[in-house]
Each structure stands twice: as structure tokens, then as C-alpha cells.
Motif scaffolding. Sequence first.
Motif, PDB file in Angstrom:
ATOM      1  N   ASN A  41       5.153  -2.973 -21.164  1.00 20.35           N
ATOM      2  CA  ASN A  41       4.333  -1.796 -20.919  1.00 20.35           C
ATOM      3  C   ASN A  41       4.955  -0.587 -21.624  1.00 20.35           C
ATOM      4  OD1 ASN A  41       3.156   0.555 -19.792  1.00 20.35           O
ATOM      5  ND2 ASN A  41       2.582  -0.577 -17.957  1.00 20.35           N
ATOM      6  N   SER A  42       4.335  -0.180 -22.710  1.00 17.76           N
ATOM      7  CA  SER A  42       4.892   0.930 -23.509  1.00 17.76           C
ATOM      8  C   SER A  42       4.931   2.237 -22.725  1.00 17.76           C
ATOM      9  CB  SER A  42       4.085   1.114 -24.798  1.00 17.76           C
ATOM     10  OG  SER A  42       2.756   1.512 -24.515  1.00 17.76           O
ATOM     11  N   ASN A  43       3.975   2.440 -21.837  1.00 13.64           N
ATOM     12  CA  ASN A  43       3.966   3.675 -21.047  1.00 13.64           C
ATOM     13  C   ASN A  43       5.141   3.736 -20.074  1.00 13.64           C
ATOM     14  OD1 ASN A  43       1.748   5.354 -21.926  1.00 13.64           O
ATOM     15  ND2 ASN A  43       0.436   3.654 -21.278  1.00 13.64           N
ATOM     16  N   LEU A  44       5.541   2.577 -19.530  1.00 14.81           N
ATOM     17  CA  LEU A  44       6.712   2.556 -18.646  1.00 14.81           C
ATOM     18  C   LEU A  44       7.990   2.867 -19.429  1.00 14.81           C
ATOM     19  CD1 LEU A  44       6.040  -0.461 -16.244  1.00 14.81           C
ATOM     20  CD2 LEU A  44       5.956   1.987 -15.709  1.00 14.81           C
ATOM     21  N   TRP A  45       8.079   2.352 -20.645  1.00 11.77           N
ATOM     22  CA  TRP A  45       9.249   2.641 -21.479  1.00 11.77           C
ATOM     23  C   TRP A  45       9.287   4.121 -21.847  1.00 11.77           C
ATOM     24  CZ3 TRP A  45      13.509  -0.110 -22.215  1.00 11.77           C
ATOM     25  CH2 TRP A  45      13.459  -1.479 -21.893  1.00 11.77           C
ATOM     26  N   ASN A  46       8.124   4.716 -22.088  1.00 15.98           N
ATOM     27  CA  ASN A  46       8.072   6.157 -22.369  1.00 15.98           C
ATOM     28  C   ASN A  46       8.461   6.949 -21.123  1.00 15.98           C
ATOM     29  OD1 ASN A  46       7.447   8.508 -23.991  1.00 15.98           O
ATOM     30  ND2 ASN A  46       5.655   8.734 -22.678  1.00 15.98           N
ATOM     31  N   LYS A  47       8.012   6.475 -19.969  1.00 11.38           N
ATOM     32  CA  LYS A  47       8.381   7.125 -18.706  1.00 11.38           C
ATOM     33  C   LYS A  47       9.902   7.072 -18.519  1.00 11.38           C
ATOM     34  CE  LYS A  47       7.087   6.765 -13.802  1.00 11.38           C
ATOM     35  NZ  LYS A  47       6.290   5.944 -12.860  1.00 11.38           N
ATOM     36  N   LEU A  48      10.502   5.922 -18.852  1.00  9.40           N
ATOM     37  CA  LEU A  48      11.959   5.785 -18.771  1.00  9.40           C
ATOM     38  C   LEU A  48      12.628   6.767 -19.728  1.00  9.40           C
ATOM     39  CD1 LEU A  48      14.447   4.335 -17.613  1.00  9.40           C
ATOM     40  CD2 LEU A  48      14.222   2.667 -19.482  1.00  9.40           C
ATOM     41  N   ARG A  49      12.082   6.914 -20.919  1.00  9.50           N
ATOM     42  CA  ARG A  49      12.625   7.887 -21.885  1.00  9.50           C
ATOM     43  C   ARG A  49      12.693   9.270 -21.256  1.00  9.50           C
ATOM     44  NH1 ARG A  49      10.076  12.071 -25.327  1.00  9.50           N
ATOM     45  NH2 ARG A  49       8.034  11.385 -24.669  1.00  9.50           N
ATOM     46  N   LEU A  50      11.607   9.666 -20.612  1.00 13.94           N
ATOM     47  CA  LEU A  50      11.537  11.008 -20.047  1.00 13.94           C
ATOM     48  C   LEU A  50      12.507  11.201 -18.885  1.00 13.94           C
ATOM     49  CD1 LEU A  50       7.702  11.508 -20.283  1.00 13.94           C
ATOM     50  CD2 LEU A  50       9.452  12.734 -21.593  1.00 13.94           C
ATOM     51  N   VAL A  51      12.565  10.237 -17.977  1.00 13.39           N
ATOM     52  CA  VAL A  51      13.470  10.423 -16.834  1.00 13.39           C
ATOM     53  C   VAL A  51      14.927  10.400 -17.281  1.00 13.39           C
ATOM     54  CG1 VAL A  51      11.851   9.704 -15.026  1.00 13.39           C
ATOM     55  CG2 VAL A  51      13.329   8.000 -16.069  1.00 13.39           C
ATOM     56  N   LEU A  52      15.241   9.579 -18.273  1.00 10.79           N
ATOM     57  CA  LEU A  52      16.603   9.578 -18.812  1.00 10.79           C
ATOM     58  C   LEU A  52      16.905  10.904 -19.508  1.00 10.79           C
ATOM     59  CD1 LEU A  52      16.771   5.949 -20.230  1.00 10.79           C
ATOM     60  CD2 LEU A  52      18.224   6.876 -18.407  1.00 10.79           C
ATOM     61  N   TRP A  53      15.933  11.433 -20.245  1.00 19.51           N
ATOM     62  CA  TRP A  53      16.118  12.713 -20.935  1.00 19.51           C
ATOM     63  C   TRP A  53      16.414  13.817 -19.927  1.00 19.51           C
ATOM     64  CZ3 TRP A  53      14.027  17.613 -21.280  1.00 19.51           C
ATOM     65  CH2 TRP A  53      14.321  18.332 -22.441  1.00 19.51           C
ATOM     66  N   VAL A  94       0.742   8.842 -28.738  1.00 18.52           N
ATOM     67  CA  VAL A  94       0.355  10.007 -27.945  1.00 18.52           C
ATOM     68  C   VAL A  94      -1.043   9.779 -27.376  1.00 18.52           C
ATOM     69  CG1 VAL A  94      -0.115  12.474 -28.008  1.00 18.52           C
ATOM     70  CG2 VAL A  94       1.755  11.553 -29.333  1.00 18.52           C
ATOM     71  N   GLU A  95      -1.925   9.234 -28.192  1.00 16.83           N
ATOM     72  CA  GLU A  95      -3.313   9.023 -27.792  1.00 16.83           C
ATOM     73  C   GLU A  95      -3.429   8.002 -26.656  1.00 16.83           C
ATOM     74  OE1 GLU A  95      -2.790  10.766 -31.538  1.00 16.83           O
ATOM     75  OE2 GLU A  95      -2.288   8.678 -31.086  1.00 16.83           O
ATOM     76  N   SER A  96      -2.580   6.981 -26.671  1.00 17.12           N
ATOM     77  CA  SER A  96      -2.657   5.939 -25.653  1.00 17.12           C
ATOM     78  C   SER A  96      -1.817   6.261 -24.406  1.00 17.12           C
ATOM     79  CB  SER A  96      -2.207   4.587 -26.217  1.00 17.12           C
ATOM     80  OG  SER A  96      -0.798   4.617 -26.477  1.00 17.12           O
ATOM     81  N   SER A  97      -1.051   7.323 -24.487  1.00 16.86           N
ATOM     82  CA  SER A  97      -0.142   7.667 -23.382  1.00 16.86           C
ATOM     83  C   SER A  97      -0.919   8.020 -22.116  1.00 16.86           C
ATOM     84  CB  SER A  97       0.739   8.844 -23.782  1.00 16.86           C
ATOM     85  OG  SER A  97       1.616   9.180 -22.727  1.00 16.86           O
ATOM     86  N   THR A  98      -0.392   7.529 -20.990  1.00 16.75           N
ATOM     87  CA  THR A  98      -0.993   7.867 -19.706  1.00 16.75           C
ATOM     88  C   THR A  98      -0.447   9.187 -19.184  1.00 16.75           C
ATOM     89  OG1 THR A  98       0.725   6.583 -18.589  1.00 16.75           O
ATOM     90  CG2 THR A  98      -1.368   5.467 -19.029  1.00 16.75           C
ATOM     91  N   LEU A  99       0.560   9.717 -19.881  1.00 16.71           N
ATOM     92  CA  LEU A  99       1.205  10.956 -19.452  1.00 16.71           C
ATOM     93  C   LEU A  99       0.686  12.132 -20.271  1.00 16.71           C
ATOM     94  CD1 LEU A  99       3.547  11.417 -17.403  1.00 16.71           C
ATOM     95  CD2 LEU A  99       5.050  11.532 -19.373  1.00 16.71           C
ATOM     96  N   VAL A 100       0.159  13.129 -19.596  1.00 12.79           N
ATOM     97  CA  VAL A 100      -0.345  14.312 -20.311  1.00 12.79           C
ATOM     98  C   VAL A 100       0.491  15.558 -19.981  1.00 12.79           C
ATOM     99  CG1 VAL A 100      -2.692  13.514 -20.644  1.00 12.79           C
ATOM    100  CG2 VAL A 100      -2.087  14.707 -18.537  1.00 12.79           C
ATOM    101  N   ALA A 101       1.246  15.491 -18.916  1.00 13.65           N
ATOM    102  CA  ALA A 101       2.123  16.600 -18.514  1.00 13.65           C
ATOM    103  C   ALA A 101       3.230  16.049 -17.643  1.00 13.65           C
ATOM    104  CB  ALA A 101       1.335  17.661 -17.766  1.00 13.65           C
ATOM    105  N   ILE A 102       4.308  16.846 -17.517  1.00 13.27           N
ATOM    106  CA  ILE A 102       5.422  16.416 -16.668  1.00 13.27           C
ATOM    107  C   ILE A 102       5.667  17.426 -15.584  1.00 13.27           C
ATOM    108  CG2 ILE A 102       6.726  14.842 -18.108  1.00 13.27           C
ATOM    109  CD1 ILE A 102       8.143  17.197 -19.343  1.00 13.27           C
TER     110      ILE A 102
END
Length: 195
Positions: free
Chosen positions: A153-165, A187-195
Motif C-alpha cells: 500500500n503506497s499510501n501507508l508507506w507515504n504515511k510512514l514517511r510523514l510520521v517519521l519526518w 500526488v494525484e493518487s494520494s489519500t492525504l490532502v493535509a496533515i
Amino acid sequence: MGEYTVAAKLTKRKQYTIKDLLNDLKKIEATPSVLYNVGSELVYRELDWCQKTLGEDHNITSNLQDLQEFMMSGYEEQLVTGELWRVKDTPKAAINAFMRNQSEEFLKYPVGILSEQIHGILQKAAESRKHEKKQYRKMVKNVRKEIKDDKDNSNLWNKLRLVLWFTGKYNESSEAFKTAKQLGWTVESSTLVAI
């Protein structure tokens, strides 16, 4: 890191310039939410004063509008859209990049708000950042568990990127983003639009 290490780095000043303010925000590794709060409590007031006294078209007013935009949404957008993903893309680097595009006149501009108030807002920002790091450290474990159940799940890996950052683990964050991209994150497929 001691309980007051971050706050202790903030020098009390008789007068703050924009450069002093941004340098202190770099010291506390200000994230988008921290900058948002400082922007709404401090920069907004200064911008409002400049609009009324210097006018909308004044160089300082225009630069303060740019700073306000960066603090209120631009920085977050850079993070969410994946512009800040490399190991070197730290909060300090993001603020430095903004500062590089500013005139010396603007950076030397003395903020008209009382220095005690500015220092208090910065102390509060440092405490907020410390609290934020603790929260995100807890989230890292949960996101790693989610990834165990759904490795592709690419969105979960991106979520991990953000929490680690947010916890300051920029190497691991960068690696998580590379994995997200390999799995097809955009960016287009991301489920995250804001943090």
C-alpha cells in the motif's frame, strides 16, 4: 535530550527581526503545524499592522504576505505533495529555502510586536514541537503495524514517511518515501490532502 533543551536554545532579544524569528523557528525544527500557529498568532498581526500603516503595495507588506502564505499553507503543501522527501529536506532546510528568496531588507525588518510576546510565542511553539514529536513517535508503531498487514500500500508507506519526518528521522522517512514511489504513490493518487 533534556526536558528544556529546545526551549533553552531560544535567546531573549530586545528586538526581533524577521531573520531572528525564522532562525529561532529553525532551532525548534518548526513543522507546518508549529509554523501555522506562529503565523496566526504573530505574523498575521504584523501583516495587519503593515497593511494599515505602510499600505498593501509596500515591499514589506508584500513580503509579509508571502511569509504568511508559507507559514499557513505553503510549507504543509510542500510536505504533503512530496517536495520535501530527501534526507536533507528537514524543517531547517525548508525555512532556509524560504529565507534564500527574501531580500535582506525584509529579513532585517524589525517586528513591531513586543519582544516578550514574541519570545513567549516562540517558547510555546517549542513546547508544541516537543509534544508533537512524542505524539508522532507513538504513531510510527501503529503505521508500521498497518504496513505489516498491507505491504504494497503506497499510501501507508507515504504515511510512514510523514510520521517519521515529524519525529526527525529524515533518513528513514526518505527511504519510506522511495518505497511509496516504487509502489506507485503519486500526488494525484494520494489519500492525504493535509496533515
